[in-house]
Motif scaffolding. Structure first.
Motif, PDB file in Angstrom:
ATOM      1  N   TYR A  10       0.820  -1.200   0.000  1.00 45.91           N
ATOM      2  CA  TYR A  10       0.000   0.000   0.000  1.00 45.91           C
ATOM      3  C   TYR A  10       0.862   1.260   0.000  1.00 45.91           C
ATOM      4  O   TYR A  10       1.587   1.516  -0.937  1.00 45.91           O
ATOM      5  CB  TYR A  10      -1.006  -0.045   1.144  1.00 45.91           C
ATOM      6  CG  TYR A  10      -2.109  -1.076   0.926  1.00 45.91           C
ATOM      7  CD1 TYR A  10      -2.851  -1.091  -0.250  1.00 45.91           C
ATOM      8  CD2 TYR A  10      -2.391  -2.053   1.870  1.00 45.91           C
ATOM      9  CE1 TYR A  10      -3.846  -2.035  -0.469  1.00 45.91           C
ATOM     10  CE2 TYR A  10      -3.389  -2.997   1.662  1.00 45.91           C
ATOM     11  CZ  TYR A  10      -4.113  -2.983   0.495  1.00 45.91           C
ATOM     12  OH  TYR A  10      -5.086  -3.908   0.274  1.00 45.91           O
ATOM     13  N   LYS A  51      -5.442  -1.560   6.697  1.00 48.12           N
ATOM     14  CA  LYS A  51      -5.376  -2.110   5.338  1.00 48.12           C
ATOM     15  C   LYS A  51      -4.369  -3.253   5.278  1.00 48.12           C
ATOM     16  O   LYS A  51      -4.603  -4.283   4.656  1.00 48.12           O
ATOM     17  CB  LYS A  51      -5.006  -1.006   4.348  1.00 48.12           C
ATOM     18  CG  LYS A  51      -6.060   0.070   4.193  1.00 48.12           C
ATOM     19  CD  LYS A  51      -5.740   1.050   3.091  1.00 48.12           C
ATOM     20  CE  LYS A  51      -4.554   1.936   3.402  1.00 48.12           C
ATOM     21  NZ  LYS A  51      -4.800   2.873   4.509  1.00 48.12           N
ATOM     22  N   ASP A 594      -9.419   3.774   5.433  1.00 51.20           N
ATOM     23  CA  ASP A 594      -9.407   2.328   5.199  1.00 51.20           C
ATOM     24  C   ASP A 594      -9.403   1.933   3.731  1.00 51.20           C
ATOM     25  O   ASP A 594      -9.462   0.736   3.430  1.00 51.20           O
ATOM     26  CB  ASP A 594     -10.627   1.678   5.876  1.00 51.20           C
ATOM     27  CG  ASP A 594     -10.603   1.835   7.385  1.00 51.20           C
ATOM     28  OD1 ASP A 594      -9.597   2.332   7.926  1.00 51.20           O
ATOM     29  OD2 ASP A 594     -11.602   1.464   8.038  1.00 51.20           O
ATOM     30  N   TRP A 596      -7.904   2.377  -0.490  1.00 48.89           N
ATOM     31  CA  TRP A 596      -6.650   2.575  -1.225  1.00 48.89           C
ATOM     32  C   TRP A 596      -6.959   2.864  -2.680  1.00 48.89           C
ATOM     33  O   TRP A 596      -7.649   2.085  -3.356  1.00 48.89           O
ATOM     34  CB  TRP A 596      -5.779   1.328  -1.115  1.00 48.89           C
ATOM     35  CG  TRP A 596      -4.547   1.386  -1.956  1.00 48.89           C
ATOM     36  CD1 TRP A 596      -4.282   0.686  -3.091  1.00 48.89           C
ATOM     37  CD2 TRP A 596      -3.421   2.229  -1.731  1.00 48.89           C
ATOM     38  NE1 TRP A 596      -3.055   1.024  -3.580  1.00 48.89           N
ATOM     39  CE2 TRP A 596      -2.500   1.976  -2.767  1.00 48.89           C
ATOM     40  CE3 TRP A 596      -3.092   3.179  -0.755  1.00 48.89           C
ATOM     41  CZ2 TRP A 596      -1.270   2.632  -2.858  1.00 48.89           C
ATOM     42  CZ3 TRP A 596      -1.880   3.829  -0.856  1.00 48.89           C
ATOM     43  CH2 TRP A 596      -0.983   3.554  -1.874  1.00 48.89           C
ATOM     44  N   THR A 602      -9.016  -3.011  -2.139  1.00 46.19           N
ATOM     45  CA  THR A 602      -9.636  -2.786  -0.826  1.00 46.19           C
ATOM     46  C   THR A 602     -11.152  -2.712  -0.913  1.00 46.19           C
ATOM     47  O   THR A 602     -11.842  -2.968   0.077  1.00 46.19           O
ATOM     48  CB  THR A 602      -9.098  -1.496  -0.200  1.00 46.19           C
ATOM     49  OG1 THR A 602      -9.241  -0.418  -1.141  1.00 46.19           O
ATOM     50  CG2 THR A 602      -7.636  -1.639   0.180  1.00 46.19           C
ATOM     51  N   LEU A 608     -13.045  -3.304   5.374  1.00 49.65           N
ATOM     52  CA  LEU A 608     -12.479  -1.997   5.040  1.00 49.65           C
ATOM     53  C   LEU A 608     -13.533  -1.006   4.573  1.00 49.65           C
ATOM     54  O   LEU A 608     -13.209   0.143   4.276  1.00 49.65           O
ATOM     55  CB  LEU A 608     -11.401  -2.157   3.965  1.00 49.65           C
ATOM     56  CG  LEU A 608     -10.181  -2.989   4.381  1.00 49.65           C
ATOM     57  CD1 LEU A 608      -9.168  -3.067   3.245  1.00 49.65           C
ATOM     58  CD2 LEU A 608      -9.526  -2.441   5.648  1.00 49.65           C
TER      59      LEU A 608
END
Length: 878
Positions: A10, A51, A594, A596, A602, A608
């Motif tokens: 990430y 994450k 939370d 991306w 995600t 998330l």
């Protein structure tokens, strides 16, 4: 149990991870793995964000691209590679090498990036390879080069903990880089005298935790720091030693002189007392760090803003020693690795530019007489060139520009008319993939081998622990196969990424007599076993720094021929866009805690999407009242280039005259909810980075005849609605829908209802509740009313895919188990702890974050929810 030490895919923090468990990825099953922070990795010291904690949930095959395709038809690898190579060769023959472009990603590994850059700049012979890092870090790159002579971040993460004052500007660190925020918060807890200053137009989670928050006028950052330079000089705070180590002091002082505290205060929308408080805090301690991110970089004057920050550090001497320095935080896991190999269009390779000497040198190293001799198109210009027809073929690798670039309507037009669009990705259905003539299935995190470089110049390994699914292949392999088919077999005769890394490392030291800081030539001698076991290390890594180098420029020598740093005169300019009667609000975009990027990974993870589960805009109560917008109302935001729909979140954390919109949602997760459609293509003339933080817009409430909530055991296609958004939930998917006309007539048009045995309750077409069963099992539950309904989500999700008794069916049809759904928002995603659970615990006597953690678990894993826990505790105390 097998354990693999690897690196998170990430953000640019570059956290080390320990992955244990099964390695197979077969039969559509998620590998039984466990992901933990690596205590031995110096970037995170065992910490991990939500994450990262949920990475095991992203390893399934749902949505994966598993085979090559041509024109959306599955083909063999041989067919796809032959076709793509022939198309590229034909276009080069007919139009020349500049008719080809690559658009890469900070998600690629360094070895992938090196292969792509070598093919484009070394053998196709064009500079037309750019990357989504252009949208993230290119202003910082340009500023570092102007100031230091090279793209070289001087600091490291330990410095953040050693600083006396940490200035966060244009960075919601608590959400965008949560592990770094945890390190900073722990340092302040250990040293309460440490001061955190947050500079941001809105009161973000980070700002709420700061000792001083400066809510500046959007786009005025360069004036604040240019005024700081003037203050340092006029107040006698200039460092004499560092004055001797810099060039350009007179011109920079003259440019800064008009920016008195009074003028800065007026320009930035602050009081004189606030400005002076900041300047005095900056001057008082022995050690100052400035951390910045997209809020600075994503500007039409982003490079000047970065240089204004760097100027302050050079003038004050707050640089090149522990706890000091200007630190640009990278947004993606390997944005810096891409910069190292030359992945930006205005670089050649290994931190070399397009000088005659460098072109000749790199050509000799690669064994090519076709080496590109000039920069190519930068990201925004690149897609404009595609629309003009100057670029006939584009290969997009591991990114989703049809969502992430500004003016996405223009990007869509460009891709639709391009003669040949090649896409390499792990996800089958992205907004960009829909335009692809050729689709290559790439390998994802955990399936491939290579290296990445984080924000502090630390090179770490990403290691394979899972079998690649289907026919997925590494990006470097795909690139090399195309290169071989184009006649460049010898130059791309690699069989393993270790060979590519060794070549890349050797190039960094090739004919490098110390004039280029980026030199990892000592690593070129690693055996394959040594490369596989490589421990995290900060460049340079050469004969002078065999164990790496934690801080640069400690000797006061920079990468210019005279060894001196450059002070850059900055003349603050307003944003390119301007508000008006028609577009009175400023739209700011950013990340949420939370999610991306464009959610291709995600967005498939239920946990998330508990904290923020649908597109929204934050708007001040005064602006909402004036526009007739109420809480959770569907809102239309419109700019000169496009429009989007989202839900209203009314909050005084958002200043009057401004709205904030998360950048994540794409057409795969919501209808007409892409903020990129609104953002104009204004960009920094120096770096080419777009101005994504200042878009004039207007906000209007959207009138719907009805709004609905749909739960389905499988994702379905919604048609004929004004707007919809979706998110995974336990047992299936949840959709929010708004529409016009008769609800029952709309339902009759939905294919997802076909074949179900239905129970339905309607109220004269004003409201409708409907259940769909398949052999007694609940597959669909739909609730609609004139305003947004709030069914008991826990009850419905617990029943999806299961057979239910008559009492439960009656409760489901009513949409509730007579429970109170208020306070149902999840604050702690790690453990699914909701706001109402936390407020109940506070009421029962938990009056600290620690006691809440002991009772509920919230805040004890990734720590991302701690600022919001503190906020609830503060509200209770009041």
């Amino acid at each position: 149990m097998n354990e693999t030490r690897t690196t998170c895919p990430y953000c640019g923090t570059g956290c080390g991870l320990r992955v244990s468990g099964a390695s197979a990825n077969v039969a559509g099953q998620i590998p039984a793995i466990k992901v933990q922070g690596d205590n031995s990795h110096p970037a995170n010291l065992g910490r991990i964000c939500v994450k990262g904690s949920a990475l095991d949930k992203t390893m399934g095959l749902q949505g994966r691209l598993l085979a090559p395709h041509i024109k959306h038809q599955r083909v063999s690898w041989e067919q796809a590679l032959d076709h793509a190579a022939q198309r590229l060769a034909d276009i080069i023959q007919q139009y020349g090498p500049d008719a080809i472009a690559f658009y890469a990603s900070g998600q690629l590994l360094t070895e992938d990036y090196y292969a792509a850059n070598k093919l484009m700049k070394g053998f196709i012979g064009s500079g037309n390879i750019d990357t989504n890092s252009r949208l993230c870090m290119s202003s910082a790159v340009a500023a570092y080069k102007r100031a230091f002579g090279e793209d070289a971040v001087p600091c490291n993460y330990e410095d953040i903990e050693l600083a006396d004052v940490v200035v966060l500007v244009g960075s919601n660190l608590a959400w965008a880089h949560p592990v770094l925020w945890q390190r900073l918060a722990a340092a302040r807890a250990a040293r309460p005298d440490m001061q955190i200053i947050a500079i941001d137009p809105r009161r973000s989670t980070t700002c709420a935790e700061a000792d001083l928050h400066l809510a500046i006028t959007p786009g005025s950052d360069s004036a604040l720091f240019t005024g700081l330079v003037n203050w340092l000089i006029t107040e006698g705070k200039e460092d004499a030693l560092w004055r001797s180590r810099t060039v350009g002091r007179t011109e920079t002082a003259q440019a800064a002189a008009p920016w008195t505290a009074d003028k800065v205060a007026e320009y930035c929308g602050l009081s004189r007392n606030q400005v002076e408080a900041f300047y005095q805090l900056y001057c008082k301690p022995r050690r100052v760090m400035t951390l910045w991110c997209m809020g600075i970089n994503q500007s039409a004057t982003g490079t000047d803003k970065c240089n204004a920050i760097i100027n302050a550090h050079l003038v004050s001497g707050q640089i090149a020693s522990p706890g000091c320095g200007p630190f640009s935080l990278t947004g993606q896991p390997n944005a810096m690795g891409g910069r190292e190999v030359g992945g930006l269009a205005n670089q050649l390779a290994a931190h070399m530019d397009f000088t005659p000497e460098a072109i000749e040198r790199v050509g000799r190293f690669w064994g090519s007489n076709r080496t590109a001799h000039k920069p190519g198109y930068k990201a925004v210009e690149l897609f404009q060139a595609v629309e003009r027809g100057d670029i006939k073929a584009i290969w997009i690798m591991g990114t989703n520009p049809a969502v992430s670039l500004p003016d996405t309507n223009q990007v869509a037009r460009a891709l639709a008319m391009c003669e040949c669009v090649i896409v390499s990705d792990i996800t089958a259905h992205t907004t960009t993939a829909a335009f692809a003539d050729v689709l290559f299935p790439a390998q994802g995190w955990g399936e491939k081998e290579g290296t990445v470089t984080n924000s502090e110049r630390r090179i770490s390994r990403q290691r394979r622990f899972a079998e690649p699914p289907g026919e997925a292949r590494p990006d470097w392999w795909i690139i090399a196969q195309i290169a071989r088919r184009m006649g460049y077999e010898k130059a791309f005769d690699w069989s393993h990424p270790h060979e590519i890394f060794s070549e890349h490392a050797a190039l960094t030291g090739f004919e490098n007599q110390g004039e280029r800081l980026f030199d990892i030539s000592r690593l070129s001698r690693l055996t394959r076993t040594e490369w596989e076991q490589l421990q995290p290390i900060q460049w340079p890594v050469n004969s002078h720094y065999p164990a790496g180098c934690p801080r640069l420029f400690q000797d006061g020598v920079f990468a210019f021929p005279d060894g001196k740093a450059r002070l850059v005169p900055v003349h603050p300019q307003p944003p390119r866009g301007t508000t008006s009667k028609y577009y009175p609000l400023v739209m700011n975009t950013g990340r949420i805690r939370d999610q991306w990027h464009t959610m291709t990974r995600t967005g498939m993870v239920e946990g998330l999407l508990q904290h923020r589960n649908k597109p929204y805009c934050e708007i001040n109560p005064a602006d909402a009242s004036q526009a007739g917008i109420t809480e959770n109302r569907l809102v239309r935001l419109q700019s000169a280039t496009g429009w989007m729909l989202c839900r209203a979140v009314i909050t005084d954390a958002q200043p009057v005259g401004q709205v904030f919109v998360p950048m994540h949602w794409s057409s795969q997760f919501a209808l007409q909810s892409q903020p990129g459609a609104l953002i104009t293509a204004h960009r920094c003339e120096i770096s080419g980075q777009p101005e994504s933080k200042f878009t004039p817009v207007r906000a209007q409430p959207v009138t719907s005849d009805w709004e609905g909530v749909l739960y389905a055991s499988d994702s379905v296609t919604i048609s004929g609605a004004q707007w919809w958004a979706r998110a995974p939930v336990p047992g299936g998917w949840q959709f929010w829908v708004a529409g016009e006309g008769c609800i029952t007539e709309w339902l009759e048009q939905q294919p997802w209802l076909a074949g179900f045995e239905c129970r339905q309750a309607t109220d004269n077409n004003i409201s409708c509740h409907l259940l769909g069963f398949n052999h007694g099992a609940l597959n669909v539950a739909f609730y609609a009313s004139p305003s947004a309904p709030e069914p008991d989500s826990t009850l419905v999700c617990a029943s999806l895919g299961k057979k239910v008794d008559k009492q439960t069916s009656d409760q489901l049809l009513a949409g509730r188990s007579l429970g109170d759904t208020r306070g149902a928002q999840t604050l702690c995603s790690c453990f699914g702890i909701r706001a109402r659970d936390i407020t109940q615990a506070i009421a029962s006597g938990c009056h600290t974050v620690s006691s809440l953690g002991k009772q509920l678990g919230c805040g004890t894993n990734c720590g991302s929810c701690i600022p919001e826990l503190k906020s609830l505790l503060s509200q209770h105390a009041l």
